[in-house]
Write a protein that holds these residues in place. Structure first.
Motif, PDB file in Angstrom:
ATOM      1  N   ARG A  12     -14.286   3.857   9.746  1.00 40.17           N
ATOM      2  CA  ARG A  12     -14.081   2.754  10.687  1.00 40.17           C
ATOM      3  C   ARG A  12     -13.059   1.754  10.137  1.00 40.17           C
ATOM      4  NH1 ARG A  12     -19.222   1.766  11.156  1.00 40.17           N
ATOM      5  NH2 ARG A  12     -19.256   0.046   9.699  1.00 40.17           N
ATOM      6  N   GLN A  13     -13.037   1.575   8.828  1.00 39.51           N
ATOM      7  CA  GLN A  13     -12.138   0.613   8.196  1.00 39.51           C
ATOM      8  C   GLN A  13     -10.753   1.187   7.912  1.00 39.51           C
ATOM      9  OE1 GLN A  13     -14.200  -0.503   4.660  1.00 39.51           O
ATOM     10  NE2 GLN A  13     -15.992  -1.184   5.790  1.00 39.51           N
ATOM     11  N   LEU A  14     -10.610   2.483   7.960  1.00 38.36           N
ATOM     12  CA  LEU A  14      -9.347   3.130   7.612  1.00 38.36           C
ATOM     13  C   LEU A  14      -8.138   2.563   8.354  1.00 38.36           C
ATOM     14  CD1 LEU A  14      -8.175   5.382   5.808  1.00 38.36           C
ATOM     15  CD2 LEU A  14      -8.480   6.928   7.749  1.00 38.36           C
ATOM     16  N   PRO A  15      -8.217   2.336   9.669  1.00 40.74           N
ATOM     17  CA  PRO A  15      -7.045   1.781  10.365  1.00 40.74           C
ATOM     18  C   PRO A  15      -6.651   0.386   9.878  1.00 40.74           C
ATOM     19  CG  PRO A  15      -8.603   2.692  11.938  1.00 40.74           C
ATOM     20  CD  PRO A  15      -9.286   2.691  10.610  1.00 40.74           C
ATOM     21  N   LEU A  16      -7.574  -0.332   9.271  1.00 38.50           N
ATOM     22  CA  LEU A  16      -7.255  -1.639   8.708  1.00 38.50           C
ATOM     23  C   LEU A  16      -6.750  -1.523   7.280  1.00 38.50           C
ATOM     24  CD1 LEU A  16     -10.351  -3.726   9.893  1.00 38.50           C
ATOM     25  CD2 LEU A  16      -8.057  -3.716  10.869  1.00 38.50           C
ATOM     26  N   ARG A  17      -7.428  -0.716   6.483  1.00 36.08           N
ATOM     27  CA  ARG A  17      -7.161  -0.671   5.050  1.00 36.08           C
ATOM     28  C   ARG A  17      -5.923   0.148   4.684  1.00 36.08           C
ATOM     29  NH1 ARG A  17     -13.126  -0.855   2.235  1.00 36.08           N
ATOM     30  NH2 ARG A  17     -11.877  -0.619   0.359  1.00 36.08           N
ATOM     31  N   LEU A  18      -5.717   1.273   5.345  1.00 36.84           N
ATOM     32  CA  LEU A  18      -4.629   2.172   4.956  1.00 36.84           C
ATOM     33  C   LEU A  18      -3.232   1.564   5.140  1.00 36.84           C
ATOM     34  CD1 LEU A  18      -3.901   4.977   3.846  1.00 36.84           C
ATOM     35  CD2 LEU A  18      -3.905   5.790   6.209  1.00 36.84           C
ATOM     36  N   PRO A  19      -2.891   1.037   6.301  1.00 36.37           N
ATOM     37  CA  PRO A  19      -1.525   0.520   6.453  1.00 36.37           C
ATOM     38  C   PRO A  19      -1.229  -0.676   5.546  1.00 36.37           C
ATOM     39  CG  PRO A  19      -2.697   0.443   8.558  1.00 36.37           C
ATOM     40  CD  PRO A  19      -3.641   0.958   7.540  1.00 36.37           C
ATOM     41  N   VAL A  20      -2.182  -1.588   5.428  1.00 31.67           N
ATOM     42  CA  VAL A  20      -1.945  -2.766   4.591  1.00 31.67           C
ATOM     43  C   VAL A  20      -1.910  -2.362   3.120  1.00 31.67           C
ATOM     44  CG1 VAL A  20      -2.765  -5.062   3.950  1.00 31.67           C
ATOM     45  CG2 VAL A  20      -3.007  -4.271   6.296  1.00 31.67           C
ATOM     46  N   GLY A  21      -2.811  -1.480   2.725  1.00 36.75           N
ATOM     47  CA  GLY A  21      -2.831  -1.019   1.334  1.00 36.75           C
ATOM     48  C   GLY A  21      -1.548  -0.314   0.937  1.00 36.75           C
ATOM     49  N   THR A  22      -1.051   0.563   1.797  1.00 36.90           N
ATOM     50  CA  THR A  22       0.189   1.273   1.460  1.00 36.90           C
ATOM     51  C   THR A  22       1.385   0.328   1.490  1.00 36.90           C
ATOM     52  OG1 THR A  22       0.409   2.041   3.752  1.00 36.90           O
ATOM     53  CG2 THR A  22      -0.590   3.564   2.178  1.00 36.90           C
ATOM     54  N   PHE A  23       1.392  -0.631   2.407  1.00 39.76           N
ATOM     55  CA  PHE A  23       2.468  -1.623   2.457  1.00 39.76           C
ATOM     56  C   PHE A  23       2.507  -2.426   1.158  1.00 39.76           C
ATOM     57  CE2 PHE A  23       4.052  -5.869   3.328  1.00 39.76           C
ATOM     58  CZ  PHE A  23       5.244  -5.609   3.965  1.00 39.76           C
ATOM     59  N   LEU A  24       1.339  -2.912   0.708  1.00 45.16           N
ATOM     60  CA  LEU A  24       1.286  -3.697  -0.518  1.00 45.16           C
ATOM     61  C   LEU A  24       1.621  -2.855  -1.748  1.00 45.16           C
ATOM     62  CD1 LEU A  24      -1.800  -6.020   0.061  1.00 45.16           C
ATOM     63  CD2 LEU A  24       0.606  -6.670  -0.071  1.00 45.16           C
ATOM     64  N   LEU A  25       1.168  -1.608  -1.759  1.00 40.41           N
ATOM     65  CA  LEU A  25       1.490  -0.744  -2.886  1.00 40.41           C
ATOM     66  C   LEU A  25       2.994  -0.510  -2.979  1.00 40.41           C
ATOM     67  CD1 LEU A  25       0.439   0.898  -5.257  1.00 40.41           C
ATOM     68  CD2 LEU A  25       0.157   2.833  -3.693  1.00 40.41           C
ATOM     69  N   ASN A  26       3.640  -0.270  -1.861  1.00 35.22           N
ATOM     70  CA  ASN A  26       5.090  -0.099  -1.857  1.00 35.22           C
ATOM     71  C   ASN A  26       5.790  -1.364  -2.356  1.00 35.22           C
ATOM     72  OD1 ASN A  26       7.624   1.305  -1.057  1.00 35.22           O
ATOM     73  ND2 ASN A  26       7.739  -0.433   0.335  1.00 35.22           N
ATOM     74  N   SER A  27       5.329  -2.506  -1.896  1.00 36.98           N
ATOM     75  CA  SER A  27       5.908  -3.773  -2.331  1.00 36.98           C
ATOM     76  C   SER A  27       5.732  -3.965  -3.834  1.00 36.98           C
ATOM     77  CB  SER A  27       5.244  -4.924  -1.567  1.00 36.98           C
ATOM     78  OG  SER A  27       5.750  -6.159  -1.982  1.00 36.98           O
ATOM     79  N   ALA A  28       4.549  -3.659  -4.335  1.00 35.60           N
ATOM     80  CA  ALA A  28       4.266  -3.802  -5.767  1.00 35.60           C
ATOM     81  C   ALA A  28       5.142  -2.876  -6.599  1.00 35.60           C
ATOM     82  CB  ALA A  28       2.792  -3.507  -6.043  1.00 35.60           C
ATOM     83  N   LEU A  29       5.267  -1.629  -6.164  1.00 31.68           N
ATOM     84  CA  LEU A  29       6.061  -0.665  -6.927  1.00 31.68           C
ATOM     85  C   LEU A  29       7.537  -1.034  -6.943  1.00 31.68           C
ATOM     86  CD1 LEU A  29       4.334   2.682  -5.879  1.00 31.68           C
ATOM     87  CD2 LEU A  29       4.062   1.391  -8.028  1.00 31.68           C
TER      88      LEU A  29
END
Length: 145
Positions: A12-29
């Motif tokens: 249920r949380q995947l649509p919230l967590r996945l896009p933001v998490g991958t966006f932040l991970l890309n920004s961090a890297l």
């Protein structure tokens, strides 16, 4: 039974967590290999809202920013991290970026909360704040039942 509930909640949380998490991970890297000029520019911009950050070395500042984004991204992307914890991390991070939006000159139209063209990149972080709060609410309500 409890395991089944955990996986339903994670799905249920995947649509919230996945896009933001991958966006932040890309920004961090992308910040991990920042050159000196980029590090200084990011730090200078951040100090317009948070002057205490000027006490850090520019490279140290960017490393800490990258580590913080990585930690928030990991909390979002790892389903074993409870929603309330991931939401609290995202809420704190996005509140910091929205503080920058509200305090840095040129981000908002005069006398308004509406973003300028330059401020749009930070104004969108209001969505991350909403997602963070939603995850906190879901995490807290899951534990009440």
């Amino acid at each position: 039974m409890a395991s089944d509930s955990i996986w339903r909640s994670a799905a249920r949380q995947l649509p919230l967590r996945l896009p933001v998490g991958t966006f932040l991970l890309n920004s961090a890297l992308s910040k991990r290999s920042a050159d000196q000029a980029t590090a200084e520019g990011l730090q200078q911009f951040a100090t317009t809202a948070y002057p205490f950050l000027g006490k850090l070395d520019a490279q140290q500042f960017v490393r800490l920013l990258s580590a913080g984004e990585t930690a928030v991204a990991a909390a979002l992307l790892l389903p074993v991290v409870p929603a309330a914890v991931a939401g609290a991390a995202l809420t704190a991070f996005s509140a910091g970026t929205l503080g920058l939006y509200l305090r840095a000159p040129g981000m908002r139209k005069e006398g308004s909360l509406r973003p300028t063209e330059q401020g749009t990149a930070l104004a969108k972080d209001v969505w991350m704040l909403g997602i963070g709060i939603s995850l906190i609410v879901e995490g807290v309500s899951d534990h009440r039942w």
